[in-house]
Design a protein around this motif. Sequence first.
Motif, short mmCIF file in Angstrom:
data_model
loop_
_atom_site.label_atom_id
_atom_site.label_comp_id
_atom_site.label_asym_id
_atom_site.label_seq_id
_atom_site.Cartn_x
_atom_site.Cartn_y
_atom_site.Cartn_z
N HIS A 157 14.42 -29.30 5.60
CA HIS A 157 13.23 -30.04 5.23
C HIS A 157 13.51 -31.17 4.25
O HIS A 157 12.88 -32.22 4.32
CB HIS A 157 12.20 -29.09 4.62
CG HIS A 157 10.91 -29.74 4.27
ND1 HIS A 157 10.18 -30.48 5.18
CD2 HIS A 157 10.20 -29.78 3.11
CE1 HIS A 157 9.08 -30.93 4.60
NE2 HIS A 157 9.07 -30.54 3.34
N ARG A 174 16.59 -34.98 5.74
CA ARG A 174 15.76 -36.18 5.88
C ARG A 174 16.10 -37.28 4.89
O ARG A 174 15.52 -38.36 4.93
CB ARG A 174 14.29 -35.78 5.68
CG ARG A 174 13.80 -34.87 6.79
CD ARG A 174 12.46 -34.27 6.42
NE ARG A 174 11.39 -35.23 6.45
CZ ARG A 174 10.18 -34.99 5.91
NH1 ARG A 174 9.94 -33.84 5.29
NH2 ARG A 174 9.24 -35.90 5.98
N THR A 175 17.00 -37.01 3.96
CA THR A 175 17.21 -37.97 2.87
C THR A 175 18.61 -38.56 2.84
O THR A 175 18.98 -39.20 1.85
CB THR A 175 16.96 -37.29 1.52
OG1 THR A 175 17.04 -35.88 1.68
CG2 THR A 175 15.62 -37.69 0.98
N GLU A 228 20.11 -41.88 8.74
CA GLU A 228 19.44 -41.74 10.01
C GLU A 228 20.01 -40.63 10.88
O GLU A 228 19.30 -39.89 11.54
CB GLU A 228 19.51 -43.06 10.77
CG GLU A 228 18.31 -43.96 10.55
CD GLU A 228 17.00 -43.17 10.63
OE1 GLU A 228 16.73 -42.56 11.66
OE2 GLU A 228 16.25 -43.16 9.62
N ALA A 235 18.75 -37.34 9.76
CA ALA A 235 17.31 -37.32 9.90
C ALA A 235 16.93 -37.11 11.37
O ALA A 235 16.04 -36.32 11.69
CB ALA A 235 16.71 -38.61 9.37
N ALA A 277 14.76 -34.28 12.89
CA ALA A 277 13.52 -34.71 13.52
C ALA A 277 13.37 -34.07 14.89
O ALA A 277 12.26 -33.74 15.33
CB ALA A 277 13.49 -36.23 13.63
N ARG A 317 11.83 -30.78 14.37
CA ARG A 317 10.44 -30.92 13.95
C ARG A 317 9.57 -31.29 15.15
O ARG A 317 8.48 -30.74 15.33
CB ARG A 317 10.35 -32.02 12.89
CG ARG A 317 9.09 -31.96 12.05
CD ARG A 317 9.11 -33.03 10.99
NE ARG A 317 8.10 -32.79 9.97
CZ ARG A 317 6.93 -33.39 9.94
NH1 ARG A 317 6.60 -34.24 10.89
NH2 ARG A 317 6.08 -33.12 8.97
N SER A 373 9.08 -43.23 -0.39
CA SER A 373 10.33 -42.52 -0.12
C SER A 373 10.93 -41.98 -1.41
O SER A 373 11.41 -40.85 -1.48
CB SER A 373 11.31 -43.46 0.57
OG SER A 373 12.59 -42.90 0.60
N LEU A 381 10.66 -38.11 -1.11
CA LEU A 381 11.93 -37.59 -0.62
C LEU A 381 13.01 -37.57 -1.70
O LEU A 381 13.55 -36.52 -2.05
CB LEU A 381 12.41 -38.41 0.57
CG LEU A 381 11.58 -38.29 1.86
CD1 LEU A 381 12.15 -39.18 2.94
CD2 LEU A 381 11.56 -36.83 2.33
N THR A 436 4.00 -40.16 5.74
CA THR A 436 5.33 -40.45 6.28
C THR A 436 5.24 -40.81 7.76
O THR A 436 5.88 -41.75 8.23
CB THR A 436 6.25 -39.23 6.08
OG1 THR A 436 6.30 -38.92 4.69
CG2 THR A 436 7.65 -39.51 6.60
#
Lengths: 230, 230, 230, 230
Positions: free
Chosen positions: C112, C116-117, C120, C123, C127, C130, D109, D113, D175
């Motif tokens: 989570h 995501r941080t 890309e 992420a 994703a 998700r 962000s 994040l 987001t």
Amino acid sequence: MGAVKSKRMPRAVREQQMLDAAVRTFGQRGYMAASMDEIAELAGVSKPLVYLYLNSKEDLFTACIRREARALTEAVRAGVRPGLAADRQLWDGLGAFFTHTGRNPDAWSVLHLQARTHGERFAAEAAAMREEIVAFVTELIVVAAREAHRDPDLAEGEVAGLAVALVGAAESLATWANATPGVTARQAAATLMNFAWAGLGNLMEGRPWSAPVMSDELSASGAVDVVHGA
Amino acid sequence: MGAVKSKRMPRAVREQQMLDAAVRTFGQRGYMAASMDEIAELAGVSKPLVYLYLNSKEDLFTACIRREARALTEAVRAGVRPGLAADRQLWDGLGAFFTHTGRNPDAWSVLHLQARTHGERFAAEAAAMREEIVAFVTELIVVAAREAHRDPDLAEGEVAGLAVALVGAAESLATWANATPGVTARQAAATLMNFAWAGLGNLMEGRPWSAPVMSDELSASGAVDVVHGA
Amino acid sequence: MGAVKSKRMPRAVREQQMLDAAVRTFGQRGYMAASMDEIAELAGVSKPLVYLYLNSKEDLFTACIRREARALTEAVRAGVRPGLAADRQLWDGLGAFFTHTGRNPDAWSVLHLQARTHGERFAAEAAAMREEIVAFVTELIVVAAREAHRDPDLAEGEVAGLAVALVGAAESLATWANATPGVTARQAAATLMNFAWAGLGNLMEGRPWSAPVMSDELSASGAVDVVHGA
Amino acid sequence: MGAVKSKRMPRAVREQQMLDAAVRTFGQRGYMAASMDEIAELAGVSKPLVYLYLNSKEDLFTACIRREARALTEAVRAGVRPGLAADRQLWDGLGAFFTHTGRNPDAWSVLHLQARTHGERFAAEAAAMREEIVAFVTELIVVAAREAHRDPDLAEGEVAGLAVALVGAAESLATWANATPGVTARQAAATLMNFAWAGLGNLMEGRPWSAPVMSDELSASGAVDVVHGA
DNA sequence: AATGAATGAGGCTTCATTCAT
DNA sequence: CATGAATGAAGCCTCATTCAT
């Protein structure tokens, strides 16, 4: 150890110090065996500064090759006077060449050995310089042929091969001279002129090439060694 | 992948496979960039086995140098017939030399480049071979001088230099021939004989060295290329 | 620290140990602050082995994300029985979700937060998972609408937004439950069902959603907490 | 390049420029991947000046979080008029929230994040803001219950959970809206109001929450998009 | 005869941070 | 007010080499 540690120097100066250290280290240890740590220490600087100015080991090596290639070609160019006869030009060029390689053995190692053994990128960099020298010699041969009233039915590929042979002989003698105490630049140049200009056949029969007086900067080196056959 | 993976081979055979893989890898990647992993995989063997047979990377490289140095000198020796005239011997030797380096470019890279750029130990190993060849050439020159009824007032150092120049020219041509498509061993040999025996001076005046017929193994290569001036 | 150091394990086992250590370290320190040294030590292995099996820090992190994403989605899938009513399916799915995130807080942090941080590539990896969950919820909403004899004049984008909102609420509750002692998976699920199904408006007026009996694996957790309104 | 380089500015201005650059860099690269070098360059200032004003990377990041947290909470506060009904207040607050996050994606962000993934210290800083918003929402729920003449037998923990869920849903939508072209702040707010106030159950049965007119600054955005069910 | 499992050591590179001017 | 010059510390990664089977 390395240079005296004086802090806060302008960037241009520091860069030269780093290149000095790098050429020496690369020349003696080889590209891969040389560590950035050693180079930085020899330059009297911390490693991050080397990276700040020269980016990476590859870029540093490239910079070394470029600087030394330029130095060598310019030394040769400076030794030659364009107007003179072909053999005289070659003689002068060889003198400058052997003088320079003799005075900068690490640079010679970098250019002749290291640059050619560690990847295409470096090899290409050094090949550019070599090609310049080969072209110079090729031109001399063509001019000599013209001087001898003998328009080149020497095929072009033939001349290229001759130039490659001559340059290879010069490189070999340079390395040999650096490793053999007592061999002067003048001697190396004379040997090669005899070999190249007269040929072994003529030599055998007592007709060597006769050496002219050396150009100033070379005779300054002091040695008044007798050239074979002179 | 390397050789087909067949288990349980006699040691001697496995060792040669390993050396084959090593020469190829060292020749293409360079000594330091070559990893034992790659060599083992190319040889189709596990790494511990390489160590069991060849001890260490240094020993493996040394073994490569020795094997290839011996192969090269023997190829040259085999190409020469001792009784003949000096120029004929040189011509035959050069033919054999260029043929061998052309057929084994990785081995040539190992001997001429890699062995000289990674530490004294390897350089010495390769230098031994080079000296043998230089000695052969030196002897030829002395013989030629004697044949010309011209007892060598060629000083000893002088002859040494000439031999170094000739060998350097040969090495340079070998590398050049390997990198230049279309240049045959015969052509390289002819170019060098012209250069070395006649000298540029004679060449300019239309008196090249005239090439004899090539020794068997070379003419077998099929090319009937015209030698300059023949 | 870390696992008991027992040498010589089969690769598959070691890899799982490494991933365990990595998930824990990444989850607690964060991707960038986690050092390969720490991970290797926690796994009871030397660093080179980690690289031999997992290639790089990036690949290791990716492997963590993939493993944990699969574990989470499979836990949810396993908690749901497809035939049942939409709200029952959601209830069961949320129960499985909060149970899993509660039992694997580091994995939840990796999925989570960390994934995501930090670029890309990661992420996108997270994703994908998700989206799978959002799709599951979206489908439930559509089914629920159909069950209510109300063919979706709910625009497609509208439903998507609702699903995103629901999943975001679940994620938020999962993190909150992990940080707040005494909040059980059942409570979190009940809170969210009330919120999502009844809506605050209904809640205000005393018409909450009524929770069915929990699926087996959850009630096994022992807590007999009262669901609001039940 | 960053801002135009104009020398000699008052400290307060320079600081804001630095924070601008930092928020942008932290938001796009992430806290650890952002280098002080890049931030300084983007701010059009030398690195030592950044240190002189902001002390350290940690302090700089903290300052970013604080400034942006305050900006966000104030935007929300400014969007809400305390006297109105609870659902109206929530609607206005969400509108302001999504408008602000949509206009300041890097700040969002950083807050949502980055601040939560790089150590307790930063997480706590961001949590303070989140708590403020959660408290606002909690209060709204309590007020709404009171308005519905239904004194909170909603347990306190229960309300807390609902608020966390609602805020999580809002964050998720923010987001999502930032990443999905074509989703307006108004749409996001409407989706969430439907979800939160009516609940999926009511939605299914055709009884959505009915949206009031938007507050001024939002309607200024021009879009007169139809809210679902209105 | 042969190998899967494992590691100590060391190299390149980058960063946050500070002098000295 | 502002900066060019400089560094300690630390991280990723790879390699030659060995052990236990």
